[in-house]
Design a protein around this motif. Structure first.
Motif: not given
Length: 189
Positions: A42-52
Motif C-alpha cells: 500500500t502507499d502507507a506501507g511504502l511510506l512507512h519505510h521512507f517517510g516521503s
C-alpha cells in the motif's frame, strides 16, 4: 502463501523498484502509488519505510553512492591512487565497465541529473555537491606529471557522461567500454 520480508529486505526491494521507475520516468514522473503497486504494497506501507517521496529519492541516491564507493575502493587496493597513465586508464575502464553492467543505474542518474538542474528539485543540491566531489576525486586520480588535473577531470567526466547518454539513447547499440577506451586513449596524454 506470501512470505513476509524483514525490514531491511523490504527496503532493498523498494529501492530496487524505485531505481527502475525513477530511471524510466524521473522523479516528477512517478507516483508513490505506482511504486507501491510494483512492490505489492500500500502507499502507507511504502511510506512507512521512507517517510516521503523526497526521502525515498535521497535513499536511492545514497544507495547508489555506497555501491559506487565499494566498487571504486575495490579498484584501488589499499586506497593508493594509480600513478601511471596505464593504471589510470585501467581504473577508468573498470568504472565504465561497471556502469555498462548496470544500465538501470546509468539511466537513473542521467534522468535525475537533467531534472535536478532546476534549483527547486529535491536532488539539486545533491548533484551540485556530488559533481564537485567527483571532479575533485577524478582530479586526484588524474594527477599525472605535466597535466592540469582539474581541467582533465572535467573533460574525462564530460566524455564519460556524454558517451553514457548516447549509449542509453541508442538503446545500448554500441560497445560502451570499447568506445570509452578509444576516447580515453585520445583524451588522456
Amino acid at each position: 502463501m506470501r512470505t513476509r520480508m524483514n525490514r531491511e529486505d523490504r527496503r532493498t526491494a523498494i529501492l530496487d523498484a524505485a531505481i527502475a521507475v525513477i530511471g524510466e520516468r524521473g522523479f516528477h514522473g512517478f507516483s508513490i502509488r505506482e511504486l507501491a503497486l510494483r512492490c505489492a504494497m500500500t502507499d502507507a506501507g511504502l511510506l512507512h519505510h521512507f517517510g516521503s517521496k523526497t526521502d525515498l529519492l535521497l535513499a536511492v541516491l545514497d544507495r547508489r553512492d555506497m555501491q559506487d564507493e565499494h566498487a571504486i575502493a575495490a579498484l584501488l587496493p589499499h586506497g593508493a591512487a594509480p600513478r601511471s597513465r596505464a593504471q589510470v586508464l585501467q581504473v577508468l575502464a573498470a568504472i565504465v565497465a561497471r556502469n555498462a553492467q548496470h544500465p538501470e543505474l546509468v539511466r537513473l542518474y542521467a534522468m535525475l541529473r537533467v531534472e535536478a538542474l532546476a534549483a527547486d528539485h529535491p536532488a539539486h543540491a545533491y548533484f551540485v555537491t556530488r559533481d564537485r566531489m567527483a571532479r575533485r576525486r577524478f582530479a586526484e586520480l588524474l594527477n599525472l606529471p605535466g597535466e592540469a588535473p582539474d581541467r582533465l577531470a572535467r573533460q574525462v567526466l564530460s566524455a564519460m557522461d556524454g558517451l553514457e547518454l548516447q549509449w542509453l539513447q541508442e538503446e545500448r547499440g554500441f560497445d560502451l567500454v570499447a568506445t570509452w577506451n578509444e576516447t580515453a586513449e585520445r583524451l588522456i596524454p
